[in-house]
Design a protein around this motif. Structure first.
Motif, PDB file in Angstrom:
ATOM      1  N   PHE A   8       4.092  55.642 -18.129  1.00 17.54           N
ATOM      2  CA  PHE A   8       2.862  54.873 -18.351  1.00 17.54           C
ATOM      3  C   PHE A   8       2.376  54.093 -17.598  1.00 17.54           C
ATOM      4  CE2 PHE A   8       0.253  53.558 -22.429  1.00 17.54           C
ATOM      5  CZ  PHE A   8      -0.672  53.804 -22.072  1.00 17.54           C
ATOM      6  N   ILE A   9       0.948  54.955 -16.869  1.00 12.98           N
ATOM      7  CA  ILE A   9       0.422  54.648 -16.066  1.00 12.98           C
ATOM      8  C   ILE A   9      -1.264  54.795 -16.549  1.00 12.98           C
ATOM      9  CG2 ILE A   9      -1.305  55.109 -13.290  1.00 12.98           C
ATOM     10  CD1 ILE A   9       2.345  56.434 -13.088  1.00 12.98           C
ATOM     11  N   VAL A  10      -2.190  53.472 -16.112  1.00  8.77           N
ATOM     12  CA  VAL A  10      -3.020  52.447 -17.039  1.00  8.77           C
ATOM     13  C   VAL A  10      -3.992  53.301 -15.888  1.00  8.77           C
ATOM     14  CG1 VAL A  10      -4.956  51.379 -18.270  1.00  8.77           C
ATOM     15  CG2 VAL A  10      -2.330  52.389 -19.103  1.00  8.77           C
ATOM     16  N   ILE A  11      -5.058  53.967 -15.853  1.00  7.60           N
ATOM     17  CA  ILE A  11      -6.328  53.261 -14.566  1.00  7.60           C
ATOM     18  C   ILE A  11      -7.523  53.044 -15.869  1.00  7.60           C
ATOM     19  CG2 ILE A  11      -7.851  54.293 -12.874  1.00  7.60           C
ATOM     20  CD1 ILE A  11      -5.568  56.638 -12.674  1.00  7.60           C
ATOM     21  N   GLU A  12      -7.894  51.733 -14.794  1.00 11.16           N
ATOM     22  CA  GLU A  12      -8.859  51.042 -15.732  1.00 11.16           C
ATOM     23  C   GLU A  12      -9.960  50.280 -14.445  1.00 11.16           C
ATOM     24  OE1 GLU A  12     -10.391  49.746 -18.139  1.00 11.16           O
ATOM     25  OE2 GLU A  12      -8.296  50.323 -19.887  1.00 11.16           O
ATOM     26  N   GLY A  13     -11.236  49.711 -15.269  1.00  9.97           N
ATOM     27  CA  GLY A  13     -12.235  49.976 -14.109  1.00  9.97           C
ATOM     28  C   GLY A  13     -13.769  49.867 -14.909  1.00  9.97           C
ATOM     29  N   PRO A  14     -14.756  49.593 -14.405  1.00  9.18           N
ATOM     30  CA  PRO A  14     -16.026  49.732 -14.440  1.00  9.18           C
ATOM     31  C   PRO A  14     -16.638  51.601 -14.630  1.00  9.18           C
ATOM     32  CG  PRO A  14     -16.377  47.767 -12.961  1.00  9.18           C
ATOM     33  CD  PRO A  14     -14.760  49.122 -12.722  1.00  9.18           C
ATOM     34  N   ASP A  15     -17.461  51.454 -15.278  1.00 12.30           N
ATOM     35  CA  ASP A  15     -18.425  53.085 -15.329  1.00 12.30           C
ATOM     36  C   ASP A  15     -18.858  53.095 -14.169  1.00 12.30           C
ATOM     37  OD1 ASP A  15     -19.701  53.390 -18.872  1.00 12.30           O
ATOM     38  OD2 ASP A  15     -19.075  50.983 -17.992  1.00 12.30           O
ATOM     39  N   GLY A  16     -18.031  54.414 -13.488  1.00 15.56           N
ATOM     40  CA  GLY A  16     -18.336  55.066 -12.189  1.00 15.56           C
ATOM     41  C   GLY A  16     -17.884  54.882 -11.508  1.00 15.56           C
ATOM     42  N   ALA A  17     -16.771  53.609 -10.813  1.00 13.95           N
ATOM     43  CA  ALA A  17     -15.382  53.766 -10.721  1.00 13.95           C
ATOM     44  C   ALA A  17     -14.932  54.079  -9.355  1.00 13.95           C
ATOM     45  CB  ALA A  17     -14.636  52.028 -10.840  1.00 13.95           C
TER      46      ALA A  17
ATOM     47  N   LYS B  76      -7.444  62.635 -11.982  1.00 15.16           N
ATOM     48  CA  LYS B  76      -7.354  64.311 -11.549  1.00 15.16           C
ATOM     49  C   LYS B  76      -6.570  64.003 -10.519  1.00 15.16           C
ATOM     50  CE  LYS B  76     -11.491  66.022 -14.041  1.00 15.16           C
ATOM     51  NZ  LYS B  76     -12.166  65.819 -14.460  1.00 15.16           N
ATOM     52  N   LEU B  77      -6.246  63.225  -9.166  1.00 16.84           N
ATOM     53  CA  LEU B  77      -5.716  63.454  -7.789  1.00 16.84           C
ATOM     54  C   LEU B  77      -4.582  62.528  -8.456  1.00 16.84           C
ATOM     55  CD1 LEU B  77      -8.234  62.001  -5.774  1.00 16.84           C
ATOM     56  CD2 LEU B  77      -7.699  64.313  -5.448  1.00 16.84           C
TER      57      LEU B  77
ATOM     58  N   HIS C   6       1.898  66.683 -10.623  1.00 14.83           N
ATOM     59  CA  HIS C   6       2.804  68.419 -10.673  1.00 14.83           C
ATOM     60  C   HIS C   6       2.888  68.434  -9.699  1.00 14.83           C
ATOM     61  CE1 HIS C   6       1.670  72.473 -11.759  1.00 14.83           C
ATOM     62  NE2 HIS C   6       1.941  72.525 -10.415  1.00 14.83           N
ATOM     63  N   SER C   7       2.071  67.739  -8.135  1.00  9.00           N
ATOM     64  CA  SER C   7       3.404  68.250  -6.915  1.00  9.00           C
ATOM     65  C   SER C   7       4.941  68.509  -7.125  1.00  9.00           C
ATOM     66  CB  SER C   7       2.457  68.248  -5.930  1.00  9.00           C
ATOM     67  OG  SER C   7       2.909  66.066  -5.229  1.00  9.00           O
ATOM     68  N   LYS C   8       5.112  67.215  -7.978  1.00  8.95           N
ATOM     69  CA  LYS C   8       6.421  66.273  -7.505  1.00  8.95           C
ATOM     70  C   LYS C   8       7.314  66.905  -8.458  1.00  8.95           C
ATOM     71  CE  LYS C   8       6.131  63.850  -4.024  1.00  8.95           C
ATOM     72  NZ  LYS C   8       6.921  63.932  -2.485  1.00  8.95           N
TER      73      LYS C   8
ATOM     74  N   VAL D  73     -12.443  58.433  -1.626  1.00  8.81           N
ATOM     75  CA  VAL D  73     -11.660  59.022  -2.486  1.00  8.81           C
ATOM     76  C   VAL D  73     -10.304  59.435  -2.235  1.00  8.81           C
ATOM     77  CG1 VAL D  73     -11.254  61.253  -3.916  1.00  8.81           C
ATOM     78  CG2 VAL D  73     -13.398  60.340  -3.843  1.00  8.81           C
ATOM     79  N   GLU D  74      -9.551  59.711  -0.889  1.00  8.30           N
ATOM     80  CA  GLU D  74      -9.095  59.881  -0.560  1.00  8.30           C
ATOM     81  C   GLU D  74      -7.796  58.482  -0.261  1.00  8.30           C
ATOM     82  OE1 GLU D  74     -11.871  61.173   0.690  1.00  8.30           O
ATOM     83  OE2 GLU D  74     -11.444  63.232  -0.213  1.00  8.30           O
ATOM     84  N   GLU D  75      -8.681  57.457   0.698  1.00 14.13           N
ATOM     85  CA  GLU D  75      -7.928  56.337   0.922  1.00 14.13           C
ATOM     86  C   GLU D  75      -7.271  55.864  -0.696  1.00 14.13           C
ATOM     87  OE1 GLU D  75      -9.476  53.481   3.638  1.00 14.13           O
ATOM     88  OE2 GLU D  75     -11.267  54.527   3.052  1.00 14.13           O
ATOM     89  N   ILE D  76      -7.930  55.952  -1.506  1.00 16.11           N
ATOM     90  CA  ILE D  76      -7.992  55.350  -3.233  1.00 16.11           C
ATOM     91  C   ILE D  76      -6.705  55.871  -3.315  1.00 16.11           C
ATOM     92  CG2 ILE D  76      -8.607  55.190  -5.440  1.00 16.11           C
ATOM     93  CD1 ILE D  76     -11.525  54.211  -4.196  1.00 16.11           C
TER      94      ILE D  76
END
Ligand SMILES: Nc1ncnc2c1ncn2[C@@H]1O[C@H](COP(=O)(O)OP(=O)(O)OP(=O)(O)O)[C@@H](O)[C@H]1O
Ligand SMILES: [Mg+2]
Length: 201
Positions: free
Chosen positions: A7-16, A23-24, A30-32, A187-190
């Motif tokens: 169970f993975i959660v991604i949090e942060g302010p609006d627009g972060a 999606k990434l 999916h690739s795994k 985006v890629e680094e994150i």
């Protein structure tokens, strides 16, 4: 025996960048060959989407406590109908926001208090907590600058509110073991940082 999904959660302010990164991360899983589900809040179920409409409609008149309870209701339905069953059958869940958002936006941003929002959400989620939580941190000017669509009821709150939200996340990060990531990075680094911290084993 089926292994429980992660169970993975991604949090942060609006627009972060939460949805971009969800999606990434989905593509990576999916690739795994890992079966996964993506959820976003509020909503993600038929009932939850109706609650979402009420919560985000700028015409809605909602008290601070009612707002907190509506978010918790949508989340209760999401856990019961989607997240817990998926994890039980070995499917991973990527959640674009979870209870941390309520602690920050309602508990801290609306001054309802952390303890009461935690208690309500413990009941709503039956205590289900993520295996990993990421916090994409971004300064308020930059994050608000990234939102160029028409604003919903919550997004229409002023800059002071969003500064409280950003500070709130930073103050909560340690208590909830959130992995903090600098949202100013590309985006890629994150994405690479997220993947590095995914518990594949
Ligand atoms: N690392 C980044 N650098 C620059 N721009 C980014 C980055 N990540 C996302 N963006 C852009 O910022 C905008 C907001 O991103 P996104 O929708 O992923 O944020 P969010 O956290 O899901 O926002 P919300 O809380 O409003 O749902 C989008 O236009 C996206 O393309
Ligand atoms: Mg989003």
């Amino acid at each position: 025996m089926v292994l429980r999904g992660k169970f993975i959660v991604i949090e942060g302010p609006d627009g972060a960048g939460k949805t971009t990164q969800s999606k990434l991360l989905s593509q990576f899983l999916h690739s795994k060959g890992i079966k996964y589900l993506y959820t976003r809040e509020p909503g993600g179920t038929k009932t939850g989407d109706k609650i979402r409409d009420i919560l985000l409609n700028p015409e809605s008149k909602i008290s601070n406590m009612a707002e907190c309870l509506l978010y918790a209701s949508a989340r209760a339905q999401l856990v019961n109908e989607i997240i817990q069953p998926a994890l039980n059958e070995g499917t991973w869940v990527i959640a674009d926001r979870y209870l941390h958002s309520s602690i920050v936006y309602q508990g801290m941003g609306l001054d309802l208090g952390i303890d009461i929002v935690e208690d309500i959400n413990k009941i709503a989620t039956t205590g289900l907590m993520p295996d990993v939580t990421f916090l994409i941190d971004l300064d308020t000017n930059t994050s608000l600058g990234r939102i160029n669509r028409s604003k919903d009821r919550i997004e229409s709150r002023g800059e002071v509110y969003f500064r409280k939200v950003r500070e709130g996340y930073l103050n909560l990060a340690e208590k909830y073991g959130m992995i903090k990531i600098d949202g100013n990075k590309s985006v890629e680094e994150i994405s690479l940082e997220l993947i590095k911290n995914i518990p594949l084993k």
